[in-house]
Design a protein around this motif. Sequence first.
Motif: not given
Length: 117
Positions: A34-48
């Motif tokens: 399992x993992x957490x990803x994030x997507x900042x405004x205007x950017x691509x989703x990235x692995x955290x």
Amino acid sequence: QVQLVESGGGLVQAGGSLRLSCVASGSIFRTNTVAWYRQPPGKQRELVARIGTGGSTNYADSVKGRFTISRDNAKNTVYLQMNSLKPEDTAVYYCNLLRLFPRTDYWGQGTQVTVSS
């Protein structure tokens, strides 16, 4: 079918902390990464951060030393403890479960984290 439900997001000042939780339905949680990803405004989703079935972890360089991922298989839950938050951590955070056989990605609906300066 697996459903993932995140919680714990919100608005916090820089330097503060938040803990995200993600609860999974079904019986495959404990046997998959399992993992957490994030997507900042205007950017691509990235692995955290990611945690394997045996507890091994890896982190994005930008969060090393500040974030900690953990899992509780008895509760079908994965956590993300976020400390020393920065404005650049602002993003929608998504929980992910990767099932290998058959290969399937499951995603939660996302939870907003906003860090004010």
